[in-house]
Design an enzyme around this catalytic site. Sequence first.
Site, mmCIF file in Angstrom:
data_model
loop_
_atom_site.group_PDB
_atom_site.id
_atom_site.type_symbol
_atom_site.label_atom_id
_atom_site.label_comp_id
_atom_site.label_asym_id
_atom_site.label_seq_id
_atom_site.Cartn_x
_atom_site.Cartn_y
_atom_site.Cartn_z
ATOM 1 N N ARG A 222 0.651 -1.187 -0.026
ATOM 2 C CA ARG A 222 0.000 0.070 0.080
ATOM 3 C C ARG A 222 0.834 1.180 -0.147
ATOM 4 O O ARG A 222 0.546 2.217 -0.734
ATOM 5 C CB ARG A 222 -0.924 0.017 1.397
ATOM 6 C CG ARG A 222 -1.901 -1.017 1.263
ATOM 7 C CD ARG A 222 -2.724 -0.962 2.566
ATOM 8 N NE ARG A 222 -3.755 -2.207 2.614
ATOM 9 C CZ ARG A 222 -3.762 -2.983 3.559
ATOM 10 N NH1 ARG A 222 -3.045 -2.646 4.908
ATOM 11 N NH2 ARG A 222 -4.696 -3.936 3.758
ATOM 12 N N PHE A 238 -11.199 -5.580 -5.331
ATOM 13 C CA PHE A 238 -11.228 -6.318 -4.153
ATOM 14 C C PHE A 238 -10.515 -5.538 -3.163
ATOM 15 O O PHE A 238 -9.716 -6.061 -2.403
ATOM 16 C CB PHE A 238 -10.425 -7.782 -4.438
ATOM 17 C CG PHE A 238 -10.474 -8.487 -5.595
ATOM 18 C CD1 PHE A 238 -11.761 -9.348 -5.508
ATOM 19 C CD2 PHE A 238 -9.874 -8.081 -7.136
ATOM 20 C CE1 PHE A 238 -11.940 -10.352 -6.734
ATOM 21 C CE2 PHE A 238 -10.231 -8.962 -7.972
ATOM 22 C CZ PHE A 238 -11.153 -9.836 -8.031
ATOM 23 N N ASP A 260 -16.026 -4.011 -3.998
ATOM 24 C CA ASP A 260 -15.818 -5.303 -3.121
ATOM 25 C C ASP A 260 -17.172 -5.885 -3.477
ATOM 26 O O ASP A 260 -18.314 -5.250 -3.457
ATOM 27 C CB ASP A 260 -15.231 -5.187 -1.877
ATOM 28 C CG ASP A 260 -14.826 -6.406 -1.437
ATOM 29 O OD1 ASP A 260 -13.513 -6.688 -1.083
ATOM 30 O OD2 ASP A 260 -15.537 -7.475 -0.970
ATOM 31 N N ALA A 290 -16.585 -8.435 -8.872
ATOM 32 C CA ALA A 290 -15.455 -7.958 -9.698
ATOM 33 C C ALA A 290 -15.482 -8.042 -11.249
ATOM 34 O O ALA A 290 -15.505 -7.244 -11.937
ATOM 35 C CB ALA A 290 -14.147 -8.592 -9.342
ATOM 36 N N ASP A 307 -6.395 -7.523 -5.963
ATOM 37 C CA ASP A 307 -6.043 -8.264 -4.809
ATOM 38 C C ASP A 307 -7.137 -9.345 -4.595
ATOM 39 O O ASP A 307 -7.688 -9.287 -3.500
ATOM 40 C CB ASP A 307 -5.663 -7.279 -3.853
ATOM 41 C CG ASP A 307 -5.175 -8.202 -2.452
ATOM 42 O OD1 ASP A 307 -4.642 -9.278 -2.661
ATOM 43 O OD2 ASP A 307 -5.079 -7.400 -1.407
ATOM 44 N N CYS A 347 -2.557 -14.353 -3.375
ATOM 45 C CA CYS A 347 -2.341 -14.660 -1.814
ATOM 46 C C CYS A 347 -2.533 -16.335 -1.817
ATOM 47 O O CYS A 347 -2.526 -16.815 -0.743
ATOM 48 C CB CYS A 347 -3.092 -14.028 -0.787
ATOM 49 S SG CYS A 347 -5.036 -14.257 -1.250
HETATM 50 N N1 SAH Z 1 -6.951 -5.450 -0.709
HETATM 51 C C1 SAH Z 1 -7.528 -5.775 0.528
HETATM 52 C C2 SAH Z 1 -7.707 -7.441 0.810
HETATM 53 C C3 SAH Z 1 -8.460 -8.249 -0.254
HETATM 54 S S1 SAH Z 1 -8.972 -9.466 0.264
HETATM 55 C C4 SAH Z 1 -6.802 -4.991 1.427
HETATM 56 O O1 SAH Z 1 -5.848 -4.285 1.191
HETATM 57 O O2 SAH Z 1 -7.345 -4.998 2.690
HETATM 58 C C5 SAH Z 1 -9.937 -10.084 -0.987
HETATM 59 C C6 SAH Z 1 -11.499 -9.243 -0.937
HETATM 60 O O3 SAH Z 1 -12.065 -9.975 -2.124
HETATM 61 C C7 SAH Z 1 -12.333 -9.530 0.203
HETATM 62 O O4 SAH Z 1 -12.762 -8.231 0.722
HETATM 63 C C8 SAH Z 1 -13.658 -10.115 -0.527
HETATM 64 O O5 SAH Z 1 -14.756 -9.733 0.108
HETATM 65 C C9 SAH Z 1 -13.668 -9.674 -1.890
HETATM 66 N N2 SAH Z 1 -14.144 -10.636 -3.041
HETATM 67 C C10 SAH Z 1 -14.249 -11.828 -3.028
HETATM 68 N N3 SAH Z 1 -14.819 -12.470 -4.325
HETATM 69 C C11 SAH Z 1 -15.179 -11.339 -4.998
HETATM 70 C C12 SAH Z 1 -15.516 -11.018 -6.200
HETATM 71 N N4 SAH Z 1 -16.020 -12.026 -6.775
HETATM 72 N N5 SAH Z 1 -15.727 -9.768 -6.596
HETATM 73 C C13 SAH Z 1 -15.375 -8.726 -5.810
HETATM 74 N N6 SAH Z 1 -14.798 -9.022 -4.574
HETATM 75 C C14 SAH Z 1 -14.768 -10.075 -4.052
#
Ligand code: SAH
Length: 403
Positions: A222, A238, A260, A290, A307, A347
Amino acid sequence: MTTAPLIILKPRKEESVLRFHPWVFSGAISRIVLSKSYPYDAPQEGEIVQVANADGKVLAVGHWQIGSIAVRILAFGVETLPATFWHDRIQATWQLRQSLGLIRSDNNTFRLVHGEGDFLPGLVVDVYRDTAVMQAHSIGMHIQRMEIAKAIIDCVPIVKRVYYKSDDTLPFKAPIEGEKTGYLIGNAPSEFVWATENGLQFRIDWLNGQKTGFFVDQRDNRALLEHYAKDHDVLNMFCYTGGFSVYALRGGAKSVTSVDVSAKAIELVKENVAQNFTNATNHTAVAADAFDFLNAEDKKYDLIVLDPPAFAKHRDAIQNALRGYRRLNAKGIEKIKPGGILFTFSCSQAIDKEMFRLAVFSAAAQVGRKVRILHQVHQPADHPINIYHPEGEYLKGLVLSIE
Ligand code: SAH
């Protein structure tokens, strides 16, 4: 006193133990010796056991587990755990975090214990200001949760309460005694806890949030993004609670769009943006899938963050996961303006950095853009990787320039 069950390894199977690998696989075991007074006919899940070579020489002590990983080793070269074991280990993890410069007036968000990377297999502890949030991934850690919580309070002066959150992380193969969630030490705070990361504030909801409440592992990435954000239109896919978005705003982004699928996460993004910036009219938060969002959008961005959650939770899901990363990254690359930047992450533990890079390469080739790697990024130093346990390297990312 009943002595601990003795796990005798097959000849030559002690090599990985001598090399400090933290797991003993069930296939490496030749037999199990139980003392006469031992009350059961087999070791109990989560119990402390001794691991010995074929000659019966004890090499290590660890937690017994039902499954292909039979023992998670806590200490090498001893026959029993010293009485000060938990205190000593937590003290060592705290000292490392201090030496990493993570405990400052403008930073009180960090990972205190990262499982095997801190020689404590099956245990994760994140600290948010005065609260430690602890997750057990093994019954052994679950059984010892109170000792661990006390050691955290004794060793880490800034921590006043320990919340235990293991309902999603404990294995289901054995009956589990005791509560899997709740405050082990201290009470619920009267107000929400705002934790500080690099001078930015984030509301941490460990009760309802994902994992321990926040993704501490993206702190350095970040901070890197902040340097690239100035005057840019940024899309944070995400976004969870908006970590990258808040840094982008501080970095002077022209606009930030956070996406998200979780409506709860989107509420927290809005709160986090409002807490850090009194009048951020250039931020938009969208609760959407997404792919739906990317397919519906024509707009192009200067900087995109991808992410996603782990696409491969197991090794047998690797091929599907690689296809998922390729598809997602192709979408992301398409939406970048010429000369723009893509921050893309995986991840998934089962996908190593070479596989991930290949998936992103395929995506770039599919879209047909000129792509260069500017940074290869990974998990930060408070998520250390035990060199004998390369499986602990899970977060990988590429920062790409796209022409
Ligand atoms: N970048 C974030 C962490 C991401 S964790 C940070 O810095 O804190 C992954 C995220 O993806 C979660 O919040 C989850 O709700 C979201 N997610 C999971 N499937 C998804 C989808 N199909 N479309 C959009 N978001 C999604």
